[in-house]
Design an enzyme around this catalytic site. Structure first.
Site, PDB file in Angstrom:
ATOM      1  N   ASN A  10       0.799  -1.217   0.000  1.00  0.00           N
ATOM      2  CA  ASN A  10       0.000   0.000   0.000  1.00  0.00           C
ATOM      3  C   ASN A  10       0.834   1.271   0.000  1.00  0.00           C
ATOM      4  O   ASN A  10       0.300   2.375   0.068  1.00  0.00           O
ATOM      5  CB  ASN A  10      -0.960  -0.003   1.197  1.00  0.00           C
ATOM      6  CG  ASN A  10      -2.103  -0.978   0.993  1.00  0.00           C
ATOM      7  OD1 ASN A  10      -2.478  -1.279  -0.137  1.00  0.00           O
ATOM      8  ND2 ASN A  10      -2.658  -1.498   2.082  1.00  0.00           N
ATOM      9  N   MET A  13       5.486   2.643  -4.088  1.00  0.00           N
ATOM     10  CA  MET A  13       6.049   1.676  -5.034  1.00  0.00           C
ATOM     11  C   MET A  13       5.231   0.398  -5.077  1.00  0.00           C
ATOM     12  O   MET A  13       5.130  -0.247  -6.123  1.00  0.00           O
ATOM     13  CB  MET A  13       7.504   1.374  -4.687  1.00  0.00           C
ATOM     14  CG  MET A  13       8.476   2.456  -5.096  1.00  0.00           C
ATOM     15  SD  MET A  13       8.354   2.916  -6.848  1.00  0.00           S
ATOM     16  CE  MET A  13       8.617   1.356  -7.664  1.00  0.00           C
ATOM     17  N   SER A 109      19.691  -4.853  -5.031  1.00  0.00           N
ATOM     18  CA  SER A 109      20.366  -3.919  -5.918  1.00  0.00           C
ATOM     19  C   SER A 109      20.141  -2.496  -5.426  1.00  0.00           C
ATOM     20  O   SER A 109      19.075  -2.183  -4.881  1.00  0.00           O
ATOM     21  CB  SER A 109      19.841  -4.068  -7.348  1.00  0.00           C
ATOM     22  OG  SER A 109      20.516  -3.189  -8.230  1.00  0.00           O
ATOM     23  N   MET A 112      16.838  -0.555  -9.054  1.00  0.00           N
ATOM     24  CA  MET A 112      16.159  -1.636  -9.754  1.00  0.00           C
ATOM     25  C   MET A 112      15.961  -1.361 -11.237  1.00  0.00           C
ATOM     26  O   MET A 112      15.483  -2.218 -11.973  1.00  0.00           O
ATOM     27  CB  MET A 112      14.798  -1.909  -9.108  1.00  0.00           C
ATOM     28  CG  MET A 112      14.859  -2.339  -7.652  1.00  0.00           C
ATOM     29  SD  MET A 112      15.932  -3.782  -7.375  1.00  0.00           S
ATOM     30  CE  MET A 112      15.069  -5.021  -8.346  1.00  0.00           C
ATOM     31  N   HIS A 143      18.368  14.824  -7.747  1.00  0.00           N
ATOM     32  CA  HIS A 143      17.134  14.252  -7.210  1.00  0.00           C
ATOM     33  C   HIS A 143      16.241  15.350  -6.643  1.00  0.00           C
ATOM     34  O   HIS A 143      16.652  16.494  -6.495  1.00  0.00           O
ATOM     35  CB  HIS A 143      17.439  13.217  -6.120  1.00  0.00           C
ATOM     36  CG  HIS A 143      17.931  11.905  -6.657  1.00  0.00           C
ATOM     37  ND1 HIS A 143      19.264  11.674  -6.928  1.00  0.00           N
ATOM     38  CD2 HIS A 143      17.272  10.760  -6.984  1.00  0.00           C
ATOM     39  CE1 HIS A 143      19.405  10.441  -7.396  1.00  0.00           C
ATOM     40  NE2 HIS A 143      18.219   9.870  -7.449  1.00  0.00           N
ATOM     41  N   LYS A 147      14.702  14.301  -0.941  1.00  0.00           N
ATOM     42  CA  LYS A 147      15.665  13.217  -0.718  1.00  0.00           C
ATOM     43  C   LYS A 147      16.664  13.640   0.359  1.00  0.00           C
ATOM     44  O   LYS A 147      17.255  14.717   0.279  1.00  0.00           O
ATOM     45  CB  LYS A 147      16.402  12.875  -2.016  1.00  0.00           C
ATOM     46  CG  LYS A 147      17.289  11.633  -1.916  1.00  0.00           C
ATOM     47  CD  LYS A 147      17.820  11.243  -3.291  1.00  0.00           C
ATOM     48  CE  LYS A 147      18.725  10.029  -3.226  1.00  0.00           C
ATOM     49  NZ  LYS A 147      18.020   8.823  -2.732  1.00  0.00           N
TER      50      LYS A 147
END
Length: 252
Positions: A10, A13, A109, A112, A143, A147
């Site tokens: 939820n 991502m 990783s 991704m 970014h 961030k």
């Protein structure tokens, strides 16, 4: 068909991946796990991971580092392959990732995106030619203004891939403002920009006499990370143990 348990279903991502899988005939989310169950996803959602007893081929985890220990314990005990996308892990958690990989397949990783991981491979090839010829290497990452970490994990992964190709030739420099001296040939500068809603942009420069070669990757949405995670889950299906990264997915 790969059957997926979506940890952090939820979250942002988790919802991106849920949407991608709905359009993918080769994948299905059979269950979700999230502390907050506040929406209808078309699959059962468990607020308690231990209560999830649905058979699956892999788990994708896009939750938080606070949940990572439980995720590793769950997948290790059930021998369920894990695509671990959560970042900000402690050194102890990274050690537990390796331990879990002795019992089930784990893919972890720093990024991704299939594009970023292909870029890492290209950078290694370029470094063997250009860096060997004396070209200076610089990385600039950009970014959004929310961030909190800098430089990004992806920028460091790009730098590490170059360093790996060059047998650990470079040391990283993040701030030159306090050092008034000529650039060291064995340094790699990594600079961070924070602003607006930039999803993610990484530029790698090989700077030589009278010429510059630039590699650039731009992410326009977080969907690129979701696509990579789903491909990783497909890759892990049927694998029993081992530690993997996205280069294994790209190389088949």
């Amino acid at each position: 068909m790969v059957r997926i348990i979506m940890s952090g279903c939820n979250g942002h991502m988790g919802q991106v991946i849920s949407g991608l899988v709905k359009e993918d005939p080769e994948a299905e989310i059979v269950a979700g796990i999230d502390l907050v169950h506040n929406r209808e996803n078309g699959y059962p959602v468990f607020t308690d991971m231990d209560a999830c007893d649905i058979e699956a081929d892999a788990m994708i985890d896009f939750s938080s580092a606070k949940a990572t220990d439980k995720v590793l314990e769950y997948c290790g005990s059930k021998k369920l392959p894990l695509v671990l996308c959560t970042t900000g892990l402690s050194e102890e958690q990274i050690r537990k990732v390796s331990e879990t990989a002795e019992h089930t397949a784990v893919l972890r990783s720093a990024n991704m995106s299939l594009g970023i991981n292909t870029l890492m491979k290209l950078l290694q090839d370029a470094a063997k030619v250009l860096a060997t010829a004396g070209f200076d290497v610089e990385i600039v990452e950009k970014h959004h203004n929310q961030k909190v970490d800098a430089p990004s994990g992806t920028a460091l992964a790009l730098a590490d891939s170059i360093n790996e190709a060059m047998d650990q030739q470079y040391h990283y420099v993040y701030d030159r403002s306090q050092v008034r001296e000529k650039r060291d040939a064995k340094e790699m500068g990594i600079s961070a920009v924070r602003g607006g809603t930039i999803v993610g942009e990484h530029e790698v420069f090989f700077c030589g006499p009278d010429e510059v070669i630039e590699f650039k990757h731009t992410a326009y949405s977080k969907t690129v990370f979701g696509k990579g995670a789903v491909e990783a889950a497909k890759f892990l299906k049927g694998k029993t143990a081992g530690l993997y990264n996205m280069s294994h997915v790209i190389n088949g």
